[in-house]
Motif scaffolding. Structure first.
Motif, mmCIF file in Angstrom:
data_model
loop_
_atom_site.group_PDB
_atom_site.id
_atom_site.type_symbol
_atom_site.label_atom_id
_atom_site.label_comp_id
_atom_site.label_asym_id
_atom_site.label_seq_id
_atom_site.Cartn_x
_atom_site.Cartn_y
_atom_site.Cartn_z
ATOM 1 N N LEU A 129 101.304 108.777 74.722
ATOM 2 C CA LEU A 129 101.504 107.463 75.331
ATOM 3 C C LEU A 129 101.138 106.308 74.413
ATOM 4 O O LEU A 129 101.391 105.160 74.764
ATOM 5 N N ALA A 130 100.559 106.598 73.249
ATOM 6 C CA ALA A 130 100.035 105.529 72.399
ATOM 7 C C ALA A 130 101.106 104.513 72.003
ATOM 8 O O ALA A 130 100.928 103.300 72.172
ATOM 9 N N GLY A 131 102.228 104.988 71.490
ATOM 10 C CA GLY A 131 103.282 104.072 71.057
ATOM 11 C C GLY A 131 103.862 103.299 72.214
ATOM 12 O O GLY A 131 104.108 102.080 72.120
ATOM 13 N N GLU A 132 104.075 103.970 73.346
ATOM 14 C CA GLU A 132 104.636 103.314 74.521
ATOM 15 C C GLU A 132 103.689 102.250 75.069
ATOM 16 O O GLU A 132 104.112 101.177 75.497
ATOM 17 N N LEU A 133 102.384 102.541 75.022
ATOM 18 C CA LEU A 133 101.414 101.579 75.519
ATOM 19 C C LEU A 133 101.352 100.334 74.633
ATOM 20 O O LEU A 133 101.252 99.205 75.116
ATOM 21 N N LEU A 134 101.439 100.522 73.324
ATOM 22 C CA LEU A 134 101.466 99.374 72.418
ATOM 23 C C LEU A 134 102.689 98.498 72.676
ATOM 24 O O LEU A 134 102.602 97.273 72.690
ATOM 25 N N GLN A 135 103.843 99.137 72.882
ATOM 26 C CA GLN A 135 105.053 98.374 73.186
ATOM 27 C C GLN A 135 104.916 97.656 74.520
ATOM 28 O O GLN A 135 105.310 96.491 74.667
ATOM 29 N N TYR A 136 104.345 98.325 75.488
ATOM 30 C CA TYR A 136 104.100 97.751 76.815
ATOM 31 C C TYR A 136 103.263 96.483 76.697
ATOM 32 O O TYR A 136 103.540 95.457 77.313
ATOM 33 N N GLN A 137 102.219 96.564 75.852
ATOM 34 C CA GLN A 137 101.341 95.410 75.680
ATOM 35 C C GLN A 137 102.060 94.244 75.015
ATOM 36 O O GLN A 137 101.821 93.080 75.346
ATOM 37 N N ARG A 138 102.951 94.544 74.085
ATOM 38 C CA ARG A 138 103.695 93.474 73.406
ATOM 39 C C ARG A 138 104.673 92.794 74.347
ATOM 40 O O ARG A 138 104.915 91.595 74.247
ATOM 41 N N GLU A 139 105.248 93.554 75.259
ATOM 42 C CA GLU A 139 106.332 93.043 76.090
ATOM 43 C C GLU A 139 105.878 92.583 77.460
ATOM 44 O O GLU A 139 106.666 91.999 78.205
ATOM 45 N N ARG A 140 104.622 92.823 77.822
ATOM 46 C CA ARG A 140 104.169 92.503 79.167
ATOM 47 C C ARG A 140 104.216 91.004 79.405
ATOM 48 O O ARG A 140 104.046 90.195 78.480
ATOM 49 N N PRO A 141 104.429 90.581 80.662
ATOM 50 C CA PRO A 141 104.403 89.146 80.983
ATOM 51 C C PRO A 141 103.028 88.562 80.725
ATOM 52 O O PRO A 141 102.007 89.260 80.821
ATOM 53 N N ALA A 142 102.983 87.276 80.398
ATOM 54 C CA ALA A 142 101.701 86.617 80.145
ATOM 55 C C ALA A 142 100.841 86.569 81.397
ATOM 56 O O ALA A 142 99.632 86.651 81.347
ATOM 57 N N VAL A 143 101.492 86.459 82.561
ATOM 58 C CA VAL A 143 100.773 86.400 83.830
ATOM 59 C C VAL A 143 101.413 87.391 84.782
ATOM 60 O O VAL A 143 102.635 87.445 84.908
ATOM 61 N N SER A 144 100.589 88.172 85.460
ATOM 62 C CA SER A 144 101.103 89.140 86.416
ATOM 63 C C SER A 144 101.075 88.560 87.820
ATOM 64 O O SER A 144 100.072 88.022 88.263
ATOM 65 N N GLY A 145 102.185 88.707 88.522
ATOM 66 C CA GLY A 145 102.253 88.276 89.905
ATOM 67 C C GLY A 145 102.298 89.457 90.845
ATOM 68 O O GLY A 145 102.718 89.325 91.985
ATOM 69 N N ALA A 215 96.457 94.194 81.929
ATOM 70 C CA ALA A 215 95.399 93.789 80.996
ATOM 71 C C ALA A 215 95.621 94.388 79.620
ATOM 72 O O ALA A 215 96.254 95.428 79.465
ATOM 73 N N GLY A 216 95.080 93.718 78.626
ATOM 74 C CA GLY A 216 95.238 94.183 77.260
ATOM 75 C C GLY A 216 94.448 95.439 76.964
ATOM 76 O O GLY A 216 93.402 95.665 77.534
ATOM 77 N N VAL A 217 94.952 96.249 76.051
ATOM 78 C CA VAL A 217 94.273 97.473 75.629
ATOM 79 C C VAL A 217 94.205 97.487 74.113
ATOM 80 O O VAL A 217 95.198 97.245 73.433
ATOM 81 N N ARG A 218 93.016 97.745 73.587
ATOM 82 C CA ARG A 218 92.840 97.828 72.146
ATOM 83 C C ARG A 218 92.705 99.296 71.764
ATOM 84 O O ARG A 218 91.798 99.988 72.194
ATOM 85 N N LEU A 219 93.631 99.802 70.958
ATOM 86 C CA LEU A 219 93.580 101.197 70.534
ATOM 87 C C LEU A 219 92.700 101.270 69.293
ATOM 88 O O LEU A 219 93.136 100.992 68.187
#
Length: 229
Positions: A129-145, A215-219
């Motif tokens: 999941l590492a690569g997918e999670l990094l991509q998820y973090q890059r593409e996630r919305p700035a604010v979650s509703g 929320a952000g994740v630091r690998l």
């Protein structure tokens, strides 16, 4: 040298016994609990160095349990050991305060590495999941509703118990509150979510079971066991 003390939370006894075999050579397994509420009590009583926690558990899911635990025990290292191959679950786990995310079918090759990283304050995410999670973090919305994320911790507890089929009276006994308070939380959720009935509330819970948080994740740790130092 004194072994680090580990508490395991998993309602599948066969899985728990397998994990016990992995842990005992290097760690002191101080207890096994089978639901989220028992986990809360055991952490307060036993004060472990690290937790190995499943996500899907009765009474209180692992992610919401860890959210509560980290408020009272900030230093405990939390490793999720789960069957969920889903980046949304992983993101929610790290937002709750976890330092590791390992899939159950990879436990024999990854769990000890993840625990070692967590005890050092570093993060481990299964390579699947590492690569997918990094991509998820890059593409996630700035604010979650996300509507689910707006519920209070107590509301999420009530919602899980109702979804599991517990009555209002049973839910009140489990949570140590009155039936009237459970009803209050239930109907507050129905109103705030724009729903019309208890049945719609249960459908909402099923559809939003992940309780996704962005929320952000630091690998920060080794991404594969073979690269550990």
């Amino acid at each position: 040298m004194k072994k680090p003390r580990i508490l395991l939370a998993d309602d599948h006894r066969m899985v728990a016994e397998g994990v016990r075999g992995l842990l005992e050579p290097d760690y002191e397994l101080i207890g096994i609990v089978e639901d989220g509420r028992a986990l809360l009590e055991a952490v307060d009583r036993l004060r472990p160095d690290a937790l190995v926690v499943d996500i899907s558990m009765p009474l209180l899911n692992g992610i919401d349990a860890v959210r509560q635990i980290k408020k009272r025990h900030k230093s405990v290292a939390v490793i999720f050991l789960t069957m969920h191959v889903d980046v949304d679950y992983a993101a929610s786990a790290f937002e709750a305060g976890a330092l590791g995310y390992v899939l159950k079918h990879s436990a024999s090759s990854e769990l000890l590495t993840a625990i070692s990283c967590g005890l050092k304050g570093k993060t481990y995410i299964t390579p699947l999941l590492a690569g997918e999670l990094l991509q998820y973090q890059r593409e996630r919305p700035a604010v979650s509703g996300d509507a689910f994320s707006q519920l209070t911790p107590r509301q999420r507890e009530v919602l899980q118990l109702i979804t599991e089929g517990f009555s209002v009276k049973e839910s009140a006994a489990i949570l140590g509150i009155s039936s009237r308070t459970v009803e209050f939380h239930k109907y507050t959720m129905i109103e705030s979510l724009g729903l019309k009935s208890s049945a719609e509330l249960i459908r909402f819970a099923v559809q939003h079971a992940k309780g996704v948080s962005r929320a952000g994740v630091r690998l920060a740790c080794d991404l594969t066991p073979s690269s550990s130092r």
